[in-house]
Scaffold this motif. Structure first.
Motif, PDB file in Angstrom:
ATOM      1  N   LEU A  36       0.823  -1.207   0.000  1.00 10.70           N
ATOM      2  CA  LEU A  36       0.000   0.000   0.000  1.00 10.70           C
ATOM      3  C   LEU A  36       0.863   1.266   0.000  1.00 10.70           C
ATOM      4  O   LEU A  36       0.504   2.280  -0.600  1.00 10.70           O
ATOM      5  CB  LEU A  36      -0.928  -0.002   1.214  1.00 10.70           C
ATOM      6  CG  LEU A  36      -2.042  -1.050   1.194  1.00 10.70           C
ATOM      7  CD1 LEU A  36      -2.713  -1.148   2.557  1.00 10.70           C
ATOM      8  CD2 LEU A  36      -3.073  -0.738   0.108  1.00 10.70           C
ATOM      9  N   GLY A  37       2.026   1.174   0.644  1.00 11.05           N
ATOM     10  CA  GLY A  37       2.933   2.312   0.706  1.00 11.05           C
ATOM     11  C   GLY A  37       3.441   2.740  -0.659  1.00 11.05           C
ATOM     12  O   GLY A  37       3.551   3.941  -0.939  1.00 11.05           O
ATOM     13  N   LEU A  41       2.212   6.024  -3.878  1.00  8.74           N
ATOM     14  CA  LEU A  41       3.101   6.877  -4.674  1.00  8.74           C
ATOM     15  C   LEU A  41       2.596   7.050  -6.103  1.00  8.74           C
ATOM     16  O   LEU A  41       3.174   7.811  -6.882  1.00  8.74           O
ATOM     17  CB  LEU A  41       4.510   6.273  -4.716  1.00  8.74           C
ATOM     18  CG  LEU A  41       5.264   6.147  -3.390  1.00  8.74           C
ATOM     19  CD1 LEU A  41       6.576   5.405  -3.601  1.00  8.74           C
ATOM     20  CD2 LEU A  41       5.517   7.521  -2.780  1.00  8.74           C
ATOM     21  N   GLY A  42       1.541   6.309  -6.454  1.00 12.81           N
ATOM     22  CA  GLY A  42       1.014   6.375  -7.810  1.00 12.81           C
ATOM     23  C   GLY A  42       1.578   5.329  -8.735  1.00 12.81           C
ATOM     24  O   GLY A  42       1.356   5.370  -9.945  1.00 12.81           O
ATOM     25  N   VAL A  43       2.321   4.366  -8.167  1.00 13.01           N
ATOM     26  CA  VAL A  43       2.915   3.291  -8.960  1.00 13.01           C
ATOM     27  C   VAL A  43       1.879   2.200  -9.200  1.00 13.01           C
ATOM     28  O   VAL A  43       1.118   1.832  -8.294  1.00 13.01           O
ATOM     29  CB  VAL A  43       4.145   2.695  -8.234  1.00 13.01           C
ATOM     30  CG1 VAL A  43       4.737   1.533  -9.029  1.00 13.01           C
ATOM     31  CG2 VAL A  43       5.186   3.781  -8.001  1.00 13.01           C
ATOM     32  N   GLN A  44       1.823   1.680 -10.418  1.00 13.57           N
ATOM     33  CA  GLN A  44       0.974   0.531 -10.725  1.00 13.57           C
ATOM     34  C   GLN A  44       1.664  -0.720 -10.183  1.00 13.57           C
ATOM     35  O   GLN A  44       2.828  -0.965 -10.492  1.00 13.57           O
ATOM     36  CB  GLN A  44       0.761   0.405 -12.226  1.00 13.57           C
ATOM     37  CG  GLN A  44       0.034   1.590 -12.855  1.00 13.57           C
ATOM     38  CD  GLN A  44      -0.011   1.502 -14.363  1.00 13.57           C
ATOM     39  OE1 GLN A  44       0.234   0.457 -14.954  1.00 13.57           O
ATOM     40  NE2 GLN A  44      -0.321   2.628 -15.011  1.00 13.57           N
ATOM     41  N   GLU A  96      -8.951  -0.795  -4.563  1.00 11.40           N
ATOM     42  CA  GLU A  96      -9.544  -1.931  -5.268  1.00 11.40           C
ATOM     43  C   GLU A  96      -8.464  -2.977  -5.517  1.00 11.40           C
ATOM     44  O   GLU A  96      -7.377  -2.655  -6.015  1.00 11.40           O
ATOM     45  CB  GLU A  96     -10.127  -1.467  -6.605  1.00 11.40           C
ATOM     46  CG  GLU A  96     -10.888  -2.526  -7.357  1.00 11.40           C
ATOM     47  CD  GLU A  96     -12.264  -2.803  -6.768  1.00 11.40           C
ATOM     48  OE1 GLU A  96     -12.793  -3.907  -6.994  1.00 11.40           O
ATOM     49  OE2 GLU A  96     -12.806  -1.898  -6.098  1.00 11.40           O
ATOM     50  N   VAL A  97      -8.746  -4.222  -5.166  1.00  5.33           N
ATOM     51  CA  VAL A  97      -7.775  -5.303  -5.335  1.00  5.33           C
ATOM     52  C   VAL A  97      -8.417  -6.415  -6.151  1.00  5.33           C
ATOM     53  O   VAL A  97      -9.509  -6.887  -5.819  1.00  5.33           O
ATOM     54  CB  VAL A  97      -7.304  -5.870  -3.980  1.00  5.33           C
ATOM     55  CG1 VAL A  97      -6.194  -6.896  -4.200  1.00  5.33           C
ATOM     56  CG2 VAL A  97      -6.831  -4.760  -3.047  1.00  5.33           C
ATOM     57  N   ARG A  98      -7.758  -6.827  -7.201  1.00  6.43           N
ATOM     58  CA  ARG A  98      -8.260  -7.904  -8.053  1.00  6.43           C
ATOM     59  C   ARG A  98      -7.297  -9.084  -8.031  1.00  6.43           C
ATOM     60  O   ARG A  98      -6.077  -8.896  -8.052  1.00  6.43           O
ATOM     61  CB  ARG A  98      -8.429  -7.411  -9.493  1.00  6.43           C
ATOM     62  CG  ARG A  98      -9.417  -6.249  -9.640  1.00  6.43           C
ATOM     63  CD  ARG A  98     -10.827  -6.672  -9.267  1.00  6.43           C
ATOM     64  NE  ARG A  98     -11.772  -5.565  -9.347  1.00  6.43           N
ATOM     65  CZ  ARG A  98     -12.497  -5.269 -10.425  1.00  6.43           C
ATOM     66  NH1 ARG A  98     -12.358  -5.979 -11.535  1.00  6.43           N
ATOM     67  NH2 ARG A  98     -13.338  -4.251 -10.406  1.00  6.43           N
ATOM     68  N   GLY A 124      -5.470   1.813 -11.577  1.00  5.89           N
ATOM     69  CA  GLY A 124      -4.953   1.956 -10.231  1.00  5.89           C
ATOM     70  C   GLY A 124      -5.327   0.824  -9.301  1.00  5.89           C
ATOM     71  O   GLY A 124      -5.135   0.918  -8.083  1.00  5.89           O
ATOM     72  N   TYR A 125      -5.830  -0.295  -9.845  1.00  3.49           N
ATOM     73  CA  TYR A 125      -6.166  -1.449  -9.016  1.00  3.49           C
ATOM     74  C   TYR A 125      -4.898  -2.228  -8.680  1.00  3.49           C
ATOM     75  O   TYR A 125      -4.038  -2.433  -9.556  1.00  3.49           O
ATOM     76  CB  TYR A 125      -7.117  -2.403  -9.745  1.00  3.49           C
ATOM     77  CG  TYR A 125      -8.471  -1.841 -10.098  1.00  3.49           C
ATOM     78  CD1 TYR A 125      -8.914  -0.615  -9.590  1.00  3.49           C
ATOM     79  CD2 TYR A 125      -9.317  -2.538 -10.949  1.00  3.49           C
ATOM     80  CE1 TYR A 125     -10.168  -0.114  -9.921  1.00  3.49           C
ATOM     81  CE2 TYR A 125     -10.572  -2.043 -11.288  1.00  3.49           C
ATOM     82  CZ  TYR A 125     -10.983  -0.832 -10.782  1.00  3.49           C
ATOM     83  OH  TYR A 125     -12.220  -0.329 -11.120  1.00  3.49           O
TER      84      TYR A 125
END
Length: 245
Positions: A36-37, A41-44, A96-98, A124-125
């Protein structure tokens, strides 16, 4: 930011913590917080996780289970770990987690479809890839690289435990072994340096995919790598002169 999209490869042992098998709540919470950290940062972020905390090949050998069958059991174990990780990530973060799996199990996870996976990441998932590639005789190191290439990731991060990278020799046996800061794929394969499945290194080499090998137990390691710091060992297309120890 150093990379826009990465695949994180975790071992099954990462979720068992100090136990030999099973699940450690503290370990799962730590994994979730680290993921999550970097997501913040906006990293995929895509994740590939092993299944060794549930079933290992050595058990199959011990019980006389055919190797292909043992691998199938191992792939199912990765699905269980992926679902567990999804649950913890969802509980600890508003994200959101897939879970996408190469083995059809539609009641609990999505089938792996490459373009859908790319779409999830772009939205962003957090996306967890389970079930290996759906075939036996492959370690989870290899599917990690394959998924990274398929979803157009910029690099793959190999989270290790009790080791902080690639060494010139086994540091447990040779006290003079030195840590590589930067090394090329060919040297890893030629010198059989271990730590990673050679088939994974070959696939990464043929597609020029950077591989970061680091100690996951060092909090914030992934964030530091993403921010440009050299942590652990970088395996990349570098010349012999650029190899650093």
């Amino acid at each position: 930011m150093r990379y826009k999209c990465i695949i994180l490869k975790l071992s099954g042992g990462a979720v068992s913590g100090k136990q030999e098998f099973g699940f450690d709540p503290n370990a799962l919470n730590y994994i979730a917080d680290e993921i999550l950290g970097i997501h913040e940062l906006g990293v995929q972020v895509g994740v590939v996780i092993g299944g060794g905390n549930i079933f290992r090949g050595s058990l199959g050998t011990q019980w006389g289970i055919e190797e292909a069958e043992a691998h199938n059991i191992g792939m199912l174990s990765t699905i269980i770990n992926s679902l567990m990780l999804r649950g913890v990530l969802t509980a600890r973060g508003k994200v959101e987690v897939r879970v996408m799996t190469a083995i059809p199990i539609n009641t609990v996870a999505e089938p792996y479809i490459r373009l859908r996976a790319i779409h999830h990441l772009e939205k962003g998932y957090l996306t967890i890839f389970a079930g290996g590639i759906g075939n036996p005789y492959v370690t989870t190191d290899y599917p990690g690289v394959q998924r990274a290439l398929e979803v157009r990731a910029d690099a793959i991060f190999y989270a290790k435990h009790k080791t902080n990278g690639i060494y010139t020799d086994d540091p447990n046996l040779n006290p003079d072994a030195r840590l590589y800061l930067k090394i090329n794929y060919t040297t890893v394969i030629r010198d059989n340096l271990g730590a990673l499945d050679q088939s994974a290194v070959l696939l990464a080499r043929d597609n020029n995919l950077p591989m970061h090998v680091f100690d996951f137990d060092q909090q914030g390691s992934m964030r530091r790598i993403l921010q440009g710091e050299d942590v652990g060992t970088l395996i990349a297309q570098v010349s012999e002169d650029e190899i650093e120890q």
